[in-house]
Design a protein around this motif. Structure first.
Motif, PDB file in Angstrom:
ATOM      1  N   ARG A   1       9.326  39.381  32.287  1.00  0.00           N
ATOM      2  CA  ARG A   1       9.335  40.161  31.322  1.00  0.00           C
ATOM      3  C   ARG A   1      10.293  39.468  30.102  1.00  0.00           C
ATOM      4  O   ARG A   1       9.757  39.309  28.981  1.00  0.00           O
ATOM      5  CB  ARG A   1      10.140  41.617  31.548  1.00  0.00           C
ATOM      6  CG  ARG A   1      10.492  42.500  30.182  1.00  0.00           C
ATOM      7  CD  ARG A   1      11.267  43.603  30.403  1.00  0.00           C
ATOM      8  NE  ARG A   1      12.291  43.471  31.433  1.00  0.00           N
ATOM      9  CZ  ARG A   1      13.468  43.217  31.208  1.00  0.00           C
ATOM     10  NH1 ARG A   1      13.440  43.016  29.652  1.00  0.00           N
ATOM     11  NH2 ARG A   1      14.490  42.836  31.658  1.00  0.00           N
ATOM     12  N   ILE A   2      11.228  38.741  30.720  1.00  0.00           N
ATOM     13  CA  ILE A   2      12.030  38.170  29.532  1.00  0.00           C
ATOM     14  C   ILE A   2      11.465  36.946  28.910  1.00  0.00           C
ATOM     15  O   ILE A   2      11.698  36.481  27.758  1.00  0.00           O
ATOM     16  CB  ILE A   2      13.572  37.825  30.081  1.00  0.00           C
ATOM     17  CG1 ILE A   2      14.452  37.666  28.920  1.00  0.00           C
ATOM     18  CG2 ILE A   2      13.550  36.588  30.907  1.00  0.00           C
ATOM     19  CD1 ILE A   2      14.634  39.149  28.189  1.00  0.00           C
ATOM     20  N   ALA A   3      10.624  36.097  29.787  1.00  0.00           N
ATOM     21  CA  ALA A   3      10.079  34.868  29.467  1.00  0.00           C
ATOM     22  C   ALA A   3       8.952  35.235  28.291  1.00  0.00           C
ATOM     23  O   ALA A   3       8.670  34.472  27.350  1.00  0.00           O
ATOM     24  CB  ALA A   3       9.448  34.225  30.724  1.00  0.00           C
ATOM     25  N   LYS A   4       8.327  36.371  28.642  1.00  0.00           N
ATOM     26  CA  LYS A   4       7.125  36.856  27.787  1.00  0.00           C
ATOM     27  C   LYS A   4       7.759  37.404  26.425  1.00  0.00           C
ATOM     28  O   LYS A   4       7.478  36.954  25.208  1.00  0.00           O
ATOM     29  CB  LYS A   4       6.460  37.761  28.329  1.00  0.00           C
ATOM     30  CG  LYS A   4       5.274  38.367  27.526  1.00  0.00           C
ATOM     31  CD  LYS A   4       4.410  39.367  28.122  1.00  0.00           C
ATOM     32  CE  LYS A   4       3.424  39.966  27.077  1.00  0.00           C
ATOM     33  NZ  LYS A   4       2.348  41.241  27.707  1.00  0.00           N
ATOM     34  N   GLN A   5       8.826  37.962  26.565  1.00  0.00           N
ATOM     35  CA  GLN A   5       9.506  38.580  25.329  1.00  0.00           C
ATOM     36  C   GLN A   5      10.097  37.328  24.354  1.00  0.00           C
ATOM     37  O   GLN A   5       9.951  37.370  23.074  1.00  0.00           O
ATOM     38  CB  GLN A   5      10.848  39.361  25.615  1.00  0.00           C
ATOM     39  CG  GLN A   5      11.723  39.706  24.729  1.00  0.00           C
ATOM     40  CD  GLN A   5      12.843  40.555  25.064  1.00  0.00           C
ATOM     41  OE1 GLN A   5      12.896  41.398  26.214  1.00  0.00           O
ATOM     42  NE2 GLN A   5      14.057  40.476  24.343  1.00  0.00           N
ATOM     43  N   LEU A   6      10.619  36.224  25.019  1.00  0.00           N
ATOM     44  CA  LEU A   6      11.356  35.212  24.351  1.00  0.00           C
ATOM     45  C   LEU A   6      10.055  34.200  23.873  1.00  0.00           C
ATOM     46  O   LEU A   6      10.451  33.256  23.052  1.00  0.00           O
ATOM     47  CB  LEU A   6      12.160  34.428  25.318  1.00  0.00           C
ATOM     48  CG  LEU A   6      13.661  35.249  25.618  1.00  0.00           C
ATOM     49  CD1 LEU A   6      14.453  34.378  26.361  1.00  0.00           C
ATOM     50  CD2 LEU A   6      14.289  35.929  24.335  1.00  0.00           C
ATOM     51  N   GLY A   7       9.024  34.410  24.376  1.00  0.00           N
ATOM     52  CA  GLY A   7       8.108  33.344  24.106  1.00  0.00           C
ATOM     53  C   GLY A   7       7.788  31.996  24.798  1.00  0.00           C
ATOM     54  O   GLY A   7       7.672  30.925  23.927  1.00  0.00           O
ATOM     55  N   VAL A   8       8.425  32.233  26.016  1.00  0.00           N
ATOM     56  CA  VAL A   8       8.676  30.732  26.741  1.00  0.00           C
ATOM     57  C   VAL A   8       7.103  30.083  26.911  1.00  0.00           C
ATOM     58  O   VAL A   8       6.380  30.862  27.866  1.00  0.00           O
ATOM     59  CB  VAL A   8       9.465  30.824  27.857  1.00  0.00           C
ATOM     60  CG1 VAL A   8       9.434  29.581  28.663  1.00  0.00           C
ATOM     61  CG2 VAL A   8      10.822  31.481  27.650  1.00  0.00           C
TER      62      VAL A   8
END
Length: 261
Positions: A125-132
């Motif tokens: 979720r956080i990787a997607k949110q940050l656009g990694v």
């Protein structure tokens, strides 16, 4: 801006920095500027508990922090994105998922067993949110670009619901596109009520991102500038000053030259 989330008073480490006092409020970015060797990183590490200090206090949301105690700082809601991203911010041979879960590992453990599924869901979720940009959550973080590595370093603190984020040279060594994404992330953090203390040697970055700028010189805070008064000339004048307040001013007949940096 809201209440003071971080309050530092009289922070002193003998021979390194002296009588450092400032507040960082919810919803604001406070920039910490100064020349290399002025003591900015050392202050940040002391606030976070990574380095000891001799005097002074650090309060987070009104609660006093124990000295030199990183777990206490983390529990209180402080996060540090260090200047040395690869050496101190990441485990390079671990995956994106493992790095994102470093801060929340203890809270995700029950009876000695880690909730890997929960960790994976949160990391995704956080990787997607940050656009990694990555091939997958299992990719080794060593193989990511500098900008994506920095997003991972920041992301692990966001997963821990950090309220006060200290950023030390947050865009050093990353490309222009990734810089803009980091700036947007900082703005989103403050918009949601976080407090950000940002150290940067990039003066346009400090001036463009900060609501207030604290300028350090020779281990002391030489001055504070609100955003509307913070220009490159004003910051540099304070950064090279030798007139930071001293407890015992030197006699007027003593010559005092600028310290080399």
């Amino acid at each position: 801006t809201g209440d003071a989330l971080l309050s530092v008073r009289g922070l002193t480490r003998n021979g390194v920095f002296h009588d450092i006092s400032f507040d960082v409020h919810a919803g604001e970015v406070v920039g910490l500027a100064g020349l290399v060797g002025a003591g900015r990183t050392e202050v940040a590490r002391a606030v976070f508990g990574a380095d000891p200090y001799d005097a002074g206090t650090v309060d987070v949301r009104g609660e006093r922090l124990a000295r030199h105690d990183v777990p206490a700082a983390m529990s209180a809601g402080i996060g540090l994105v260090p200047e040395d991203r690869k050496g101190q911010g990441l485990v390079l041979d671990a995956s994106v998922q493992e790095n994102l879960g470093l801060v929340t590992l203890r809270s995700a453990t029950r009876s000695g067993l880690v909730d890997l599924k929960g960790q994976r869901t949160a990391a995704t979720r956080i990787a997607k949110q940050l656009g990694v940009r990555m091939s997958g959550i299992g990719q080794h973080v060593r193989t990511l670009s500098g900008g994506n590595q920095q997003k991972v370093v920041i992301g692990k603190w966001l997963l821990a619901d950090t309220r006060v984020l200290i950023l030390d040279e947050p865009t050093r060594g990353i490309d222009v596109g990734a810089k803009v994404e980091i700036y947007q992330l900082i703005n989103e953090l403050t918009a949601s009520g976080h407090a950000v203390l940002m150290i940067s040697s990039d003066l346009p970055e400090v001036l463009g991102m900060s609501d207030r700028v604290l300028v350090m010189a020779q281990g002391r805070i030489a001055g504070e500038l609100p955003a509307e008064e913070a220009t490159q000339d004003a910051v540099m004048a304070l950064a090279v000053s030798t007139s930071a307040p001293h407890e015992h001013p030197a006699p007027k007949n003593e010559e005092e030259g600028p310290r080399g940096h």
